[in-house]
Design an enzyme around this catalytic site. Structure first.
Site, PDB file in Angstrom:
ATOM      1  N   LEU A  20       0.852  -1.228   0.004  1.00  0.00           N
ATOM      2  CA  LEU A  20      -0.056   0.015   0.024  1.00  0.00           C
ATOM      3  C   LEU A  20       0.835   1.329   0.064  1.00  0.00           C
ATOM      4  O   LEU A  20       1.715   1.535   0.721  1.00  0.00           O
ATOM      5  CB  LEU A  20      -0.931   0.060   1.229  1.00  0.00           C
ATOM      6  CG  LEU A  20      -1.679  -1.012   1.409  1.00  0.00           C
ATOM      7  CD1 LEU A  20      -2.444  -0.891   2.883  1.00  0.00           C
ATOM      8  CD2 LEU A  20      -2.887  -1.407   0.319  1.00  0.00           C
ATOM      9  N   GLU A  21       0.693   2.073  -0.943  1.00  0.00           N
ATOM     10  CA  GLU A  21       1.039   3.569  -0.854  1.00  0.00           C
ATOM     11  C   GLU A  21      -0.186   4.280  -0.617  1.00  0.00           C
ATOM     12  O   GLU A  21      -0.970   4.459  -1.489  1.00  0.00           O
ATOM     13  CB  GLU A  21       2.079   3.990  -1.928  1.00  0.00           C
ATOM     14  CG  GLU A  21       2.519   5.373  -1.637  1.00  0.00           C
ATOM     15  CD  GLU A  21       3.374   5.956  -3.091  1.00  0.00           C
ATOM     16  OE1 GLU A  21       2.786   6.958  -3.420  1.00  0.00           O
ATOM     17  OE2 GLU A  21       4.147   5.357  -3.430  1.00  0.00           O
ATOM     18  N   LEU A  22      -0.437   5.115   0.237  1.00  0.00           N
ATOM     19  CA  LEU A  22      -1.547   5.746   0.771  1.00  0.00           C
ATOM     20  C   LEU A  22      -1.344   6.959   0.845  1.00  0.00           C
ATOM     21  O   LEU A  22      -2.145   7.877   1.861  1.00  0.00           O
ATOM     22  CB  LEU A  22      -2.215   5.140   2.021  1.00  0.00           C
ATOM     23  CG  LEU A  22      -2.185   3.750   2.091  1.00  0.00           C
ATOM     24  CD1 LEU A  22      -2.727   3.130   3.295  1.00  0.00           C
ATOM     25  CD2 LEU A  22      -3.037   3.043   0.817  1.00  0.00           C
TER      26      LEU A  22
END
Length: 471
Positions: free
Chosen positions: A239-241
């Site tokens: 995940l890159e949030l």
């Protein structure tokens, strides 16, 4: 207006995705959404293809990716113009994003050939090796702000490691990704499916037990829901949030140079970058001239048609996003912040928003505490750099941070105190292309770039082999 029926979309939903040009409000395309039957069929086909793709020679997979990279390069201008039509990103920046995707696909083609296991020291009469193996079906959920760069790099990393891929573009930017997937060479097509749809389709795919790994770039709340669902399946998730990246300006730097760095970081792509400068802490010693330079640079930006190469500020992606950005600004102004420039929604068509510099900002304001994702530069003035670093370290995000200083001591202190995936000293943008960073806290999980992404997309298996007994 065109009707786009992307590859591998089987079935239709009653309401198609309607894509508007954010510079003109013109309807660009209607895109058929995949229904549950299409999702089930795509996952079934990928599951059937997974063993054959995993067992393909790595050189064949890499050769297919090189061919795809060349095809993307041949159509880079058309792809960039399509990104501009659906997202409003200025053509120069859109072209840079497409070229990043071209390079990403080519890079992973080569990195995949060097992704190897290791031999273990054990019994001399036995062979012990650790070998990486594909996870299986990878679900790639893409963002809208840089769709080709992410699509090409993440698909290439998945494919070269032997995974099959189901890709869902953002419902805000489905067109260019569909075309990029349509450019896949025949050798790669059995391992890829593309489905178009909104967040409901994304949630349905994440919940399916046939998915073995999820790669998502997007909002924190969506990432948290994905992580919770994946935890129930004991599934790997990358995940890159997003971030709320700080820029700390020390009192020993040239204020004009620092303002140029700040303007680049805050206003590039109208602030719609994961690593955009979202909040600025400036030492009181240089605050006055720094703000004067920053305001001048903001007012010098030229809004206009994104296809015009003279345009330096494009629109926000849609009206809904502009309303959110303006809401952050208005909330800050109502609580005592001062707009040194900008802060007013312009008349006319499109989703344009002026570059905005805010002072008298307080940490509890939403424009400071959360990711605004627009061309907004909130500024807090501090009396010393230690106070600035402490302020920059606050919050739930941990994607990136930048410090501008001539002091080695301050640079070392920043490295110690700022717990982020990427720390940049004296440069808002840049860095080696193969760098890998792992976001901290609410900014994400796992390593989404560089050679380390190949490790994320494989599992390790130990093989212990002994000689068979003889009669």
């Amino acid at each position: 207006m065109a009707t786009i029926d992307p590859p591998a979309v089987i079935g239709r939903r009653p309401a198609p995705l309607r894509i508007h040009d954010p510079a003109t409000d013109e309807l660009v395309a209607e895109v058929a959404q995949a229904d549950d039957h299409a999702a089930s069929r795509a996952l079934r086909e990928l599951a059937e293809a997974a063993p054959r793709w995993r067992d393909r020679p790595a050189g064949d997979r890499a050769a297919g990716l090189r061919a795809w990279s060349r095809a993307l390069a041949e159509h880079e201008e058309e792809l960039a113009r399509l990104v501009t039509r659906e997202t409003g990103r200025p053509l120069r920046e859109a072209l840079a994003g497409v070229r990043a995707g071209v390079e990403g696909a080519a890079q992973y083609a080569e990195l995949g050939l060097g992704h190897r296991g290791r031999r273990l020291l054990g019994d001399p009469d036995a062979d012990d090796v650790m070998e990486p193996r594909a996870l299986g079906v990878a679900l790639v959920l893409l963002p809208w702000n840089d769709p080709i760069a992410l699509a090409a790099s993440q698909l290439a990393a998945c494919l070269v490691t032997g995974n099959v891929v189901l890709v869902k573009p953002s419902e805000r930017a489905p067109l260019a990704v569909a075309w990029a997937v349509d450019l896949l060479p025949e050798a790669l097509r059995p391992a890829v499916r593309l489905l178009q749809g909104d967040g409901r389709l994304g949630a349905r795919l994440v919940a399916d037990p046939a998915v073995d790994v999820v790669l998502h770039t997007g909002a924190i709340e969506t990432g948290q829901a994905i992580a919770a669902t994946s935890a129930r399946h004991l599934r790997r998730t990358i995940l890159e949030l997003g971030g709320n990246d700080p820029l700390v300006v020390d009192g020993d730097v040239d204020p004009g140079w620092a303002a140029a760095q700040a303007a680049s970081g805050a206003f590039a792509n109208a602030g719609q970058l994961c690593t955009a400068v979202e909040r600025i802490v400036v030492h009181r010693r240089v605050a006055g001239p720094f703000l004067e330079h920053l305001v001048r640079r903001a007012e010098a930006l030229r809004p206009g048609p994104p296809e015009d190469r003279r345009t330096t500020l494009g629109p926000l992606v849609d009206q809904r996003h502009r309303a959110m950005v303006h809401g952050h600004v208005q909330g800050a102004l109502a609580s005592g912040a001062v707009a040194r420039t900008g802060g007013v929604v312009p008349d006319g068509p499109g989703c344009f928003y002026p570059p905005t510099v805010l002072t008298e900002v307080r940490p509890e304001m939403a424009v400071w505490a959360t990711e605004t994702f627009g061309p907004v530069a909130p500024v807090i003035v501090v009396d010393d750099v230690e106070e600035g670093l402490a302020l920059a370290a606050e919050g739930r995000h941990g994607l990136a941070a930048t410090v501008l200083t001539n002091s080695d001591r301050t640079a070392r202190e920043a490295a110690r105190r700022l717990d982020v995936g990427t720390l940049k000293i004296n440069a808002v943008f840049g860095g080696a292309p193969a760098g890998a960073a792992e976001p901290r806290r609410h900014s994400g999980l796992g390593t989404g770039f560089g050679p380390e992404l190949l490790d994320e997309l494989t599992s390790w298996r130990v093989v212990h082999r002994c000689a068979a007994a003889t009669r």
